[in-house]
Design a protein around this motif. Structure first.
Motif, short mmCIF file in Angstrom:
data_model
loop_
_atom_site.label_atom_id
_atom_site.label_comp_id
_atom_site.label_asym_id
_atom_site.label_seq_id
_atom_site.Cartn_x
_atom_site.Cartn_y
_atom_site.Cartn_z
N THR A 42 56.40 23.26 -8.39
CA THR A 42 56.04 23.17 -9.81
C THR A 42 54.73 23.89 -10.08
N LEU A 43 53.76 23.74 -9.18
CA LEU A 43 52.47 24.41 -9.35
C LEU A 43 52.64 25.92 -9.35
N ASP A 44 53.37 26.46 -8.37
CA ASP A 44 53.58 27.91 -8.31
C ASP A 44 54.30 28.42 -9.55
N ASP A 45 55.32 27.67 -9.98
CA ASP A 45 56.07 28.06 -11.19
C ASP A 45 55.15 28.14 -12.39
N VAL A 103 52.14 18.15 -16.14
CA VAL A 103 50.84 18.69 -16.53
C VAL A 103 50.15 19.25 -15.29
N ILE A 104 49.64 20.47 -15.42
CA ILE A 104 48.90 21.12 -14.34
C ILE A 104 47.50 21.45 -14.84
N MET A 105 46.50 21.09 -14.05
CA MET A 105 45.12 21.45 -14.36
C MET A 105 44.70 22.54 -13.39
N ALA A 106 44.18 23.66 -13.91
CA ALA A 106 43.79 24.78 -13.06
C ALA A 106 42.61 25.52 -13.70
N THR A 107 41.96 26.37 -12.91
CA THR A 107 40.74 27.05 -13.34
C THR A 107 40.98 28.55 -13.41
N ASP A 108 40.43 29.20 -14.47
CA ASP A 108 40.56 30.65 -14.58
C ASP A 108 39.43 31.35 -13.83
N GLU A 109 39.42 32.66 -13.89
CA GLU A 109 38.46 33.44 -13.09
C GLU A 109 37.03 33.28 -13.58
N THR A 110 36.83 32.75 -14.78
CA THR A 110 35.47 32.52 -15.28
C THR A 110 34.99 31.09 -15.01
N GLY A 111 35.86 30.29 -14.38
CA GLY A 111 35.47 28.92 -14.06
C GLY A 111 35.85 27.90 -15.10
N ARG A 166 38.35 25.41 -17.10
CA ARG A 166 39.56 24.64 -16.79
C ARG A 166 40.59 24.80 -17.90
N TRP A 167 41.86 24.85 -17.49
CA TRP A 167 42.96 24.95 -18.42
C TRP A 167 43.97 23.85 -18.15
N VAL A 168 44.69 23.48 -19.20
CA VAL A 168 45.78 22.52 -19.08
C VAL A 168 47.09 23.26 -19.34
N LEU A 169 48.02 23.13 -18.40
CA LEU A 169 49.35 23.69 -18.57
C LEU A 169 50.33 22.53 -18.73
N ARG A 170 51.19 22.61 -19.73
CA ARG A 170 52.23 21.60 -19.94
C ARG A 170 53.59 22.28 -19.79
N VAL A 171 54.40 21.77 -18.86
CA VAL A 171 55.72 22.33 -18.59
C VAL A 171 56.77 21.32 -19.04
N PRO A 172 57.60 21.65 -20.03
CA PRO A 172 58.59 20.68 -20.52
C PRO A 172 59.58 20.29 -19.43
N ALA A 192 43.77 23.29 -8.07
CA ALA A 192 44.72 22.95 -9.14
C ALA A 192 45.44 21.65 -8.79
N THR A 193 45.75 20.89 -9.81
CA THR A 193 46.41 19.60 -9.60
C THR A 193 47.62 19.48 -10.51
N VAL A 194 48.62 18.73 -10.05
CA VAL A 194 49.83 18.47 -10.82
C VAL A 194 49.88 17.00 -11.16
N VAL A 195 50.11 16.68 -12.43
CA VAL A 195 50.23 15.30 -12.90
C VAL A 195 51.68 15.09 -13.33
N GLU A 196 52.36 14.19 -12.64
CA GLU A 196 53.78 13.97 -12.91
C GLU A 196 54.03 12.77 -13.83
N ALA A 197 52.97 12.13 -14.31
CA ALA A 197 53.12 10.84 -14.99
C ALA A 197 53.88 10.93 -16.31
N GLY A 198 53.76 12.04 -17.02
CA GLY A 198 54.35 12.11 -18.35
C GLY A 198 55.86 12.10 -18.34
N LEU A 199 56.45 11.44 -19.32
CA LEU A 199 57.91 11.39 -19.41
C LEU A 199 58.49 12.69 -19.93
#
Length: 299
Positions: free
Chosen positions: A3-6, A34-42, A44-50, A23-30
């Protein structure tokens, strides 16, 4: 591929390169992973994958909600997500300030990062909800947000009870309690307001001093029963803290109808009904089994 790589691959396709380091993956949501990751400037971003196609179909509605509530909450120094990438496969936005008051462990156990019985949090939440609920319902309708009248709210619960009862075995005591609740005129609101629908510490961001800095996940927001936004306070901390929240809400200009406290308790106690509706939506056997156990725990 994980999921993280995707998710990181999708972000890169949209010109958002993020590092897998830390980077971390949060599986709690129904509805979303949710993935938390950092860009090249430092940053943090939130990614939400349906998780399902029906979740993607609701994205346009959530965008309208965010655009509608953001200016009002921003004036209270409370941030909401600003979607920089919005596609059926991926949502991405800069992480908001603060940290959630509740997260889940890998085993799905709650990890509290604040005291759910905190009177300070109860007051802050009451004030925030008074501001959110003050938004004009007609303006929400004009903005394309779903609006339910008090009559529609009550009928929808009755319809959901009927729908679940047709497909699941419901314990008699639970069924009787639901029908008594729907028939109790005092509980139901005399007006509907702009609600978040799932506002609880997992979706509320706090700073080190306990101030609310952001509110996440507006998927279920609409004009509806104000008690939707108080139910978790009862579930997490009981009547006393619920009353603290309601007092702060009223003092900040919120409309306190006579049955609001009782309705908040009823909505919390109707959680098995809500989960059964979710299980019917997903159709997953695991979800249906969990719903069946909640609806008839002694079977």
């Amino acid at each position: 591929m994980s999921t993280l790589d995707d998710a990181l691959g999708l972000a890169a396709l949209h010109a958002l390169p993020l590092s897998p380091n830390g980077a971390t993956v949060v599986e709690a949501g129904l509805d979303y992973r949710v993935i938390m990751a950092t860009d090249e400037t430092g940053h943090r971003w939130v990614l939400r994958v349906p998780r399902r196609p029906d979740v993607s179909e609701g994205m346009a509605a959530e965008i309208r909600i965010l655009d509608f509530v953001a200016p009002t909450l921003r004036s209270e120094k409370v941030a909401v997500p600003d979607w920089q990438i919005r596609t059926p496969e991926l949502i991405a936005y800069p992480a908001l300030p603060g940290a959630p008051g509740l997260t889940l462990s890998d085993a799905g156990e709650p990890i509290w990062h604040m005291d759910p019985a905190s009177q300070d949090y109860a007051v802050r939440l009451g004030r925030l909800l008074a501001r959110l609920h003050s938004l004009d319902a007609m303006e929400a309708r004009t903005a394309g947000i779903e609006v339910r009248s008090p009559e529609q709210v009550r009928q929808t619960w009755q319809d959901d009870i009927n729908r679940v009862s047709r497909e699941f075995t419901v314990a008699p005591a639970l069924s009787e309690a639901w029908h008594s609740w729907v028939g109790d005129d005092i509980c139901w609101p005399d007006r509907t307001v702009m609600t978040h629908g799932e506002i609880y510490p997992a979706h509320v961001l706090l700073d080190q001093d306990g101030a609310i800095t952001g509110v996440l996940d507006w998927t279920t927001a609409r004009v509806d029963d104000p008690a939707r936004d108080f139910a978790f306070q009862y579930g997490a901390a009981g009547d006393e803290i619920l009353q603290v929240t309601l007092d702060a809400y009223e003092q900040a200009g919120g409309h306190l109808h006579p049955g609001l406290a009782a309705q908040s308790r009823h909505l919390w106690e109707a959680s098995p009904l809500g989960y059964a509706i979710y299980a019917q939506t997903t159709g997953a056997e695991a979800d249906r089994a969990a719903a069946a156990a909640m609806l008839n725990p002694e079977a």
